[in-house]
Design a protein around this motif. Structure first.
Motif, mmCIF file in Angstrom:
data_model
loop_
_atom_site.group_PDB
_atom_site.id
_atom_site.type_symbol
_atom_site.label_atom_id
_atom_site.label_comp_id
_atom_site.label_asym_id
_atom_site.label_seq_id
_atom_site.Cartn_x
_atom_site.Cartn_y
_atom_site.Cartn_z
ATOM 1 N N ASP A 163 -0.430 24.953 -4.117
ATOM 2 C CA ASP A 163 0.792 24.914 -4.929
ATOM 3 C C ASP A 163 1.782 25.995 -4.489
ATOM 4 O O ASP A 163 2.982 25.750 -4.392
ATOM 5 N N LYS A 164 1.269 27.203 -4.228
ATOM 6 C CA LYS A 164 2.143 28.295 -3.791
ATOM 7 C C LYS A 164 2.804 27.947 -2.457
ATOM 8 O O LYS A 164 3.983 28.220 -2.240
ATOM 9 N N ALA A 165 2.004 27.360 -1.575
ATOM 10 C CA ALA A 165 2.518 27.008 -0.248
ATOM 11 C C ALA A 165 3.596 25.929 -0.362
ATOM 12 O O ALA A 165 4.630 25.993 0.308
ATOM 13 N N ILE A 166 3.359 24.948 -1.231
ATOM 14 C CA ILE A 166 4.333 23.862 -1.405
ATOM 15 C C ILE A 166 5.621 24.412 -2.016
ATOM 16 O O ILE A 166 6.724 24.055 -1.609
ATOM 17 N N PHE A 190 6.801 27.419 -1.626
ATOM 18 C CA PHE A 190 7.473 28.199 -0.576
ATOM 19 C C PHE A 190 8.141 27.282 0.441
ATOM 20 O O PHE A 190 9.280 27.493 0.844
ATOM 21 N N HIS A 191 7.426 26.252 0.841
ATOM 22 C CA HIS A 191 7.824 25.437 1.998
ATOM 23 C C HIS A 191 8.691 24.236 1.602
ATOM 24 O O HIS A 191 9.489 23.766 2.399
ATOM 25 N N GLY A 192 8.503 23.729 0.399
ATOM 26 C CA GLY A 192 9.333 22.634 -0.079
ATOM 27 C C GLY A 192 8.669 21.278 -0.090
ATOM 28 O O GLY A 192 9.146 20.354 -0.737
ATOM 29 N N HIS A 193 7.575 21.151 0.639
ATOM 30 C CA HIS A 193 6.787 19.911 0.580
ATOM 31 C C HIS A 193 5.401 20.234 1.093
ATOM 32 O O HIS A 193 5.195 21.272 1.715
ATOM 33 N N GLY A 194 4.457 19.343 0.803
ATOM 34 C CA GLY A 194 3.103 19.547 1.311
ATOM 35 C C GLY A 194 2.786 18.476 2.328
ATOM 36 O O GLY A 194 3.244 17.342 2.197
ATOM 37 N N GLY A 195 2.062 18.820 3.345
ATOM 38 C CA GLY A 195 1.660 17.832 4.348
ATOM 39 C C GLY A 195 0.421 18.313 5.072
ATOM 40 O O GLY A 195 -0.056 19.419 4.814
ATOM 41 N N PRO A 196 -0.109 17.462 5.953
ATOM 42 C CA PRO A 196 -1.333 17.804 6.665
ATOM 43 C C PRO A 196 -1.225 19.105 7.472
ATOM 44 O O PRO A 196 -2.181 19.882 7.521
ATOM 45 N N MET A 204 0.530 21.713 6.814
ATOM 46 C CA MET A 204 0.449 22.854 5.916
ATOM 47 C C MET A 204 -1.006 23.161 5.594
ATOM 48 O O MET A 204 -1.425 24.331 5.592
ATOM 49 N N VAL A 205 -1.810 22.107 5.340
ATOM 50 C CA VAL A 205 -3.236 22.309 5.051
ATOM 51 C C VAL A 205 -3.929 22.969 6.242
ATOM 52 O O VAL A 205 -4.735 23.892 6.081
ATOM 53 N N VAL A 206 -3.584 22.514 7.432
ATOM 54 C CA VAL A 206 -4.167 23.104 8.653
ATOM 55 C C VAL A 206 -3.851 24.606 8.710
ATOM 56 O O VAL A 206 -4.730 25.437 8.947
ATOM 57 N N GLY A 207 -2.599 24.971 8.445
ATOM 58 C CA GLY A 207 -2.199 26.379 8.489
ATOM 59 C C GLY A 207 -2.891 27.209 7.418
ATOM 60 O O GLY A 207 -3.335 28.327 7.673
ATOM 61 N N LEU A 208 -2.995 26.646 6.211
ATOM 62 C CA LEU A 208 -3.686 27.360 5.130
ATOM 63 C C LEU A 208 -5.127 27.637 5.516
ATOM 64 O O LEU A 208 -5.627 28.749 5.375
ATOM 65 N N ARG A 209 -5.794 26.615 6.058
ATOM 66 C CA ARG A 209 -7.202 26.803 6.428
ATOM 67 C C ARG A 209 -7.355 27.819 7.556
ATOM 68 O O ARG A 209 -8.292 28.614 7.566
ATOM 69 N N PRO A 247 7.050 18.240 12.654
ATOM 70 C CA PRO A 247 6.142 18.663 11.580
ATOM 71 C C PRO A 247 5.113 19.706 12.020
ATOM 72 O O PRO A 247 4.575 20.412 11.180
ATOM 73 N N ASP A 248 4.843 19.824 13.345
ATOM 74 C CA ASP A 248 3.757 20.714 13.782
ATOM 75 C C ASP A 248 3.936 22.141 13.263
ATOM 76 O O ASP A 248 2.988 22.795 12.843
ATOM 77 N N SER A 249 5.187 22.621 13.281
ATOM 78 C CA SER A 249 5.419 24.027 12.941
ATOM 79 C C SER A 249 5.288 24.306 11.443
ATOM 80 O O SER A 249 5.342 25.467 11.034
ATOM 81 N N CYS A 250 5.097 23.278 10.607
ATOM 82 C CA CYS A 250 4.780 23.503 9.193
ATOM 83 C C CYS A 250 3.499 24.329 9.070
ATOM 84 O O CYS A 250 3.285 25.006 8.059
ATOM 85 N N VAL A 251 2.638 24.287 10.109
ATOM 86 C CA VAL A 251 1.428 25.120 10.171
ATOM 87 C C VAL A 251 1.770 26.593 9.917
ATOM 88 O O VAL A 251 1.030 27.313 9.235
ATOM 89 N N ILE A 252 2.900 27.029 10.444
ATOM 90 C CA ILE A 252 3.291 28.444 10.357
ATOM 91 C C ILE A 252 3.439 28.889 8.900
ATOM 92 O O ILE A 252 3.022 29.996 8.545
ATOM 93 N N ASP A 253 4.027 28.057 8.075
ATOM 94 C CA ASP A 253 4.210 28.446 6.670
ATOM 95 C C ASP A 253 2.875 28.481 5.936
ATOM 96 O O ASP A 253 2.652 29.339 5.086
ATOM 97 N N GLY A 254 1.968 27.577 6.275
ATOM 98 C CA GLY A 254 0.620 27.622 5.705
ATOM 99 C C GLY A 254 -0.080 28.921 6.071
ATOM 100 O O GLY A 254 -0.698 29.576 5.219
#
Ligand SMILES: [Zn+2]
Length: 152
Positions: free
Chosen positions: A17-20, A22-28, A30-35, A63-70
């Motif tokens: 939830d915090k990541a979403i 911050f980033h504005g949406h959730g996607g795969p 983002m999950v990769v970056g969080l993990r 979309p790949d760089s969404c990893v960074i925010d995770g």
């Protein structure tokens, strides 16, 4: 003024939830970056925020760089503190350093390909199930992980 509590090392809905938020949406990705960030805290026994640094090599655009925010949300390595650096590269490989220990984490190429395939479908349900799958899969199914010591 500093955060004294260590970053939490486990997956939680609150973290997502915090990541979403911050980033504005959730996607795969983002999950990769969080993990990846959670794995770094755990395997390098890090507090997070200040005792870790990160170098990410990936396609430097969504979309790949969404990893960074995770990664920023879960590990506390942030652009503003300059303890995360990003290099444009094929694949998704991230190196976390704490002291003389380096943790290399790569997203398996076949998983990267599957994520791109699912995003191309533009089906919200399929994207959600991929997020759940990525959050719940064992590390070895999703990532290649190598822990080494820096040569000085
Ligand atoms: Zn995104």
């Amino acid at each position: 003024m500093r955060v004294e509590a260590p970053k939490q090392r486990g997956w939680s809905q609150n973290l997502l939830d915090k990541a979403i938020d911050f980033h504005g949406h959730g996607g795969p990705f983002m999950v990769v970056g969080l993990r990846m960030g959670l794995m770094a805290l755990d395997k390098l026994d890090a507090h997070g925020y200040f005792d870790l640094s990160c170098r990410a090599r990936l396609h430097w655009g969504p979309p790949d760089s969404c990893v960074i925010d995770g990664i920023q949300i879960s590990s506390g390595c942030t652009m503003g503190k300059h303890n995360i650096e990003v290099e444009d590269h094929d694949g998704i490989t991230v190196e976390f350093t704490k002291g003389d220990r380096i943790l290399g984490i790569s997203l398996k190429p076949q998983v990267l390909e599957r994520i791109h395939g699912i995003l191309a479908l533009k089906n919200e349900g399929a994207i959600r199930s991929m997020m759940v799958e990525l959050a719940e899969s064992s590390e070895g199914d999703v990532f290649n992980v190598v822990l080494t010591r820096a040569v000085r």
